[in-house]
Design a protein around this motif. Structure first.
Motif, PDB file in Angstrom:
ATOM      1  N   LEU A   5       0.843  -1.192   0.000  1.00 37.45           N
ATOM      2  CA  LEU A   5       0.000   0.000   0.000  1.00 37.45           C
ATOM      3  C   LEU A   5       0.877   1.239   0.000  1.00 37.45           C
ATOM      4  N   ILE A   6       0.606   2.141  -0.934  1.00 36.85           N
ATOM      5  CA  ILE A   6       1.245   3.447  -0.948  1.00 36.85           C
ATOM      6  C   ILE A   6       0.170   4.468  -0.616  1.00 36.85           C
ATOM      7  N   VAL A   7       0.376   5.198   0.460  1.00 34.17           N
ATOM      8  CA  VAL A   7      -0.589   6.195   0.909  1.00 34.17           C
ATOM      9  C   VAL A   7      -0.175   7.550   0.349  1.00 34.17           C
ATOM     10  N   GLY A   8      -0.989   8.058  -0.564  1.00 35.61           N
ATOM     11  CA  GLY A   8      -0.711   9.344  -1.193  1.00 35.61           C
ATOM     12  C   GLY A   8      -0.502   9.198  -2.689  1.00 35.61           C
ATOM     13  N   ALA A   9      -1.394   9.805  -3.474  1.00 36.40           N
ATOM     14  CA  ALA A   9      -1.298   9.742  -4.932  1.00 36.40           C
ATOM     15  C   ALA A   9      -0.721  11.033  -5.488  1.00 36.40           C
ATOM     16  N   GLY A  10       0.327  11.530  -4.820  1.00 39.69           N
ATOM     17  CA  GLY A  10       1.074  12.668  -5.318  1.00 39.69           C
ATOM     18  C   GLY A  10       2.286  12.198  -6.094  1.00 39.69           C
ATOM     19  N   LEU A  11       3.251  13.084  -6.292  1.00 45.22           N
ATOM     20  CA  LEU A  11       4.406  12.727  -7.114  1.00 45.22           C
ATOM     21  C   LEU A  11       5.262  11.650  -6.466  1.00 45.22           C
ATOM     22  N   THR A  12       5.568  11.771  -5.173  1.00 46.77           N
ATOM     23  CA  THR A  12       6.389  10.742  -4.524  1.00 46.77           C
ATOM     24  C   THR A  12       5.718   9.384  -4.589  1.00 46.77           C
TER      25      THR A  12
ATOM     26  N   ALA B  14       7.386  11.641 -23.745  1.00 50.53           N
ATOM     27  CA  ALA B  14       5.946  11.410 -23.697  1.00 50.53           C
ATOM     28  C   ALA B  14       5.143  12.674 -23.974  1.00 50.53           C
ATOM     29  N   GLY B  15       5.825  13.804 -24.162  1.00 49.34           N
ATOM     30  CA  GLY B  15       5.141  15.063 -24.426  1.00 49.34           C
ATOM     31  C   GLY B  15       4.511  15.686 -23.203  1.00 49.34           C
ATOM     32  N   LEU B  16       4.939  15.253 -22.019  1.00 47.99           N
ATOM     33  CA  LEU B  16       4.354  15.754 -20.774  1.00 47.99           C
ATOM     34  C   LEU B  16       5.177  16.858 -20.144  1.00 47.99           C
ATOM     35  N   LEU B  17       6.402  17.020 -20.616  1.00 50.51           N
ATOM     36  CA  LEU B  17       7.312  18.021 -20.066  1.00 50.51           C
ATOM     37  C   LEU B  17       8.040  18.673 -21.239  1.00 50.51           C
ATOM     38  N   GLN B  18       8.152  19.987 -21.214  1.00 45.42           N
ATOM     39  CA  GLN B  18       8.895  20.677 -22.259  1.00 45.42           C
ATOM     40  C   GLN B  18       9.544  21.922 -21.678  1.00 45.42           C
ATOM     41  N   PRO B  19      10.645  22.374 -22.273  1.00 45.76           N
ATOM     42  CA  PRO B  19      11.342  23.546 -21.732  1.00 45.76           C
ATOM     43  C   PRO B  19      10.413  24.757 -21.624  1.00 45.76           C
ATOM     44  N   LEU B  20      10.551  25.475 -20.541  1.00 43.81           N
ATOM     45  CA  LEU B  20       9.752  26.676 -20.324  1.00 43.81           C
ATOM     46  C   LEU B  20      10.325  27.794 -21.189  1.00 43.81           C
ATOM     47  N   ASP B  21       9.541  28.234 -22.167  1.00 40.69           N
ATOM     48  CA  ASP B  21      10.036  29.245 -23.098  1.00 40.69           C
ATOM     49  C   ASP B  21       9.242  30.546 -23.029  1.00 40.69           C
ATOM     50  N   SER B  22       8.402  30.695 -22.026  1.00 41.46           N
ATOM     51  CA  SER B  22       7.603  31.906 -21.879  1.00 41.46           C
ATOM     52  C   SER B  22       8.174  32.768 -20.748  1.00 41.46           C
TER      53      SER B  22
ATOM     54  N   MET C 120       0.215  20.004 -14.372  1.00 37.77           N
ATOM     55  CA  MET C 120       1.181  19.339 -13.500  1.00 37.77           C
ATOM     56  C   MET C 120       0.733  17.935 -13.106  1.00 37.77           C
ATOM     57  N   SER C 121      -0.571  17.739 -12.965  1.00 34.44           N
ATOM     58  CA  SER C 121      -1.053  16.418 -12.552  1.00 34.44           C
ATOM     59  C   SER C 121      -0.776  15.351 -13.602  1.00 34.44           C
ATOM     60  N   SER C 122      -0.504  15.761 -14.849  1.00 28.91           N
ATOM     61  CA  SER C 122      -0.221  14.781 -15.897  1.00 28.91           C
ATOM     62  C   SER C 122       1.041  13.987 -15.598  1.00 28.91           C
ATOM     63  N   LEU C 123       1.994  14.596 -14.885  1.00 28.99           N
ATOM     64  CA  LEU C 123       3.221  13.877 -14.510  1.00 28.99           C
ATOM     65  C   LEU C 123       2.885  12.754 -13.530  1.00 28.99           C
ATOM     66  N   VAL C 124       2.061  13.074 -12.544  1.00 27.20           N
ATOM     67  CA  VAL C 124       1.655  12.082 -11.553  1.00 27.20           C
ATOM     68  C   VAL C 124       0.863  10.959 -12.213  1.00 27.20           C
ATOM     69  N   LYS C 125      -0.077  11.336 -13.075  1.00 25.15           N
ATOM     70  CA  LYS C 125      -0.919  10.337 -13.737  1.00 25.15           C
ATOM     71  C   LYS C 125      -0.093   9.420 -14.632  1.00 25.15           C
ATOM     72  N   HIS C 126       0.958   9.951 -15.226  1.00 28.00           N
ATOM     73  CA  HIS C 126       1.823   9.119 -16.072  1.00 28.00           C
ATOM     74  C   HIS C 126       2.463   8.004 -15.252  1.00 28.00           C
ATOM     75  N   PHE C 127       3.051   8.358 -14.119  1.00 29.06           N
ATOM     76  CA  PHE C 127       3.734   7.345 -13.312  1.00 29.06           C
ATOM     77  C   PHE C 127       2.743   6.373 -12.670  1.00 29.06           C
ATOM     78  N   LEU C 128       1.569   6.857 -12.305  1.00 21.69           N
ATOM     79  CA  LEU C 128       0.553   5.946 -11.777  1.00 21.69           C
ATOM     80  C   LEU C 128       0.120   4.944 -12.841  1.00 21.69           C
ATOM     81  N   SER C 129      -0.043   5.411 -14.064  1.00 19.62           N
ATOM     82  CA  SER C 129      -0.416   4.516 -15.165  1.00 19.62           C
ATOM     83  C   SER C 129       0.665   3.472 -15.405  1.00 19.62           C
ATOM     84  N   GLU C 130       1.912   3.901 -15.371  1.00 23.30           N
ATOM     85  CA  GLU C 130       3.027   2.985 -15.576  1.00 23.30           C
ATOM     86  C   GLU C 130       3.127   1.950 -14.463  1.00 23.30           C
ATOM     87  N   SER C 131       2.644   2.301 -13.278  1.00 22.49           N
ATOM     88  CA  SER C 131       2.769   1.393 -12.125  1.00 22.49           C
ATOM     89  C   SER C 131       1.763   0.252 -12.169  1.00 22.49           C
TER      90      SER C 131
END
Length: 340
Positions: free
Chosen positions: A5-12, A83-91, A111-122
């Protein structure tokens, strides 16, 4: 097969779940609980009350990495960029201070797309609105109780919530902590703040030349973020309160604090169009001011059956801190779940 069990669906929690799956493959059944109604934690992406296609990040706004972290976490950055979820900040971000070599990234899908990506992979089983209240040692397992779903048994537990919330848990966690571990958890300090997202109609023109800016002429507002509209979707504006303001109003309901922030926003940006939706969030635990002494990455409370604490409380806030903690916790989990 070990049930973890992992408690917490954040980035960690999401990175830890993903790493555990990749390390142990089919030898582990991963379950993730979170007390919120969705994943993301402090990397949450919200939508207006009418559930339109608009969205805004109420927590973390962008990712900044240093050369040492970028080198050690290159595989994570490479994976997310591919994966197209992160790109250099150019603004333009007015007032953003840099050190030589720092790199900034934005998330085109929130930002939640990063978390959802790793959850999907898990491949983890996700359960929301599961608020953990206590942990109890039952031989070679842990019984974990929640407010709404009773209790379940697990072979290992990873707690990724902020350290002050870990200390509130009932059961056998407290007695299992050494005196030094209790002191280290109590030493962790967080800032607090409020954030407000305003959503505007498709034809609204905010007439802002910047994407984001840090505010220096306000006691209550410290940061503004403008998300430009696209055809059929209006712009949005995110407002972050200062740490001092967050502490001053921490025990007040967000409904009472929201008008105060909006009045200050009107002073800073007079003549804004009327929004069609507003979301306010109180972050009692926003960013780590003081991590656990020594920044150990994680804390092993019990080696077998594993009970591990992780998260930015044990390193630092931000993307790299959460990834570093997940990597650290993985080593303890692997040791506790494999034969001695």
């Amino acid at each position: 097969m070990s049930r973890v069990l992992i408690v917490g669906a954040g980035l960690t929690g999401s990175v830890c779940a993903c790493l555990l799956r990749r390390a142990l493959q089919g030898g582990v059944h991963i379950v993730v609980w979170d007390k919120a109604r969705g994943s993301g934690g402090r990397m949450s992406t919200t939508r207006p009350p009418d559930s339109s296609s608009q969205s805004a990040d109420l927590g973390a706004q962008y990712v900044t990495t240093t050369p040492p972290f970028y080198k050690s976490h290159f595989r994570f950055y490479s994976e997310l960029v591919s994966a197209g979820l992160l790109q250099p900040l150019d603004s333009l971000v007015e007032g953003l201070k840099h050190r030589d070599g720092d790199q900034d990234y934005m998330t085109p899908h929130g930002m939640s797309s990063l978390v959802k990506h790793f959850l999907s992979e898990s491949g983890a089983e996700l359960f929301f609105e599961r608020h953990v209240t206590g942990l109890y040692r039952r031989g070679a397992s842990w019984e974990v109780q929640s407010k709404t779903a009773g209790s379940e048994m697990f072979d290992a537990v990873v707690l990724t919530m902020p350290a002050p919330q870990i200390l509130q848990l009932q059961g056998d966690l407290g007695p299992s902590l050494s005196v030094q571990q209790q002191q280290h958890l109590k030493a962790v300090e967080f800032s607090s703040r409020f954030s407000v997202a305003l959503f505007f109609p498709p034809d609204a023109d905010l007439s802002l030349l910047w994407t984001a800016r840090y505010v220096t002429d306000s006691q209550s507002v410290v940061y503004l973020k403008h998300n430009a509209g696209v055809p059929g979707r209006g712009p949005s504006l995110v407002v972050h309160s200062s740490v001092g303001f967050g502490l001053q109003h921490l025990e007040e309901d967000k409904e009472a604090v929201q008008p105060i922030i909006l009045r200050e926003l009107e002073r800073l940006l007079p003549g804004l169009p009327r929004p069609i939706g507003i979301k306010c969030q109180k972050w009692r635990y926003s960013q780590v001011l003081a991590a656990a002494p020594g920044r150990p990455g994680h804390m092993t409370v019990v080696a077998r059956p594993p009970l591990v604490c992780a998260g930015d409380s044990f390193v630092r806030s931000g993307f790299d801190g959460c990834v570093a903690s997940a990597l650290s916790a993985l080593s303890a989990l692997r040791a506790g779940l494999t034969d001695p």
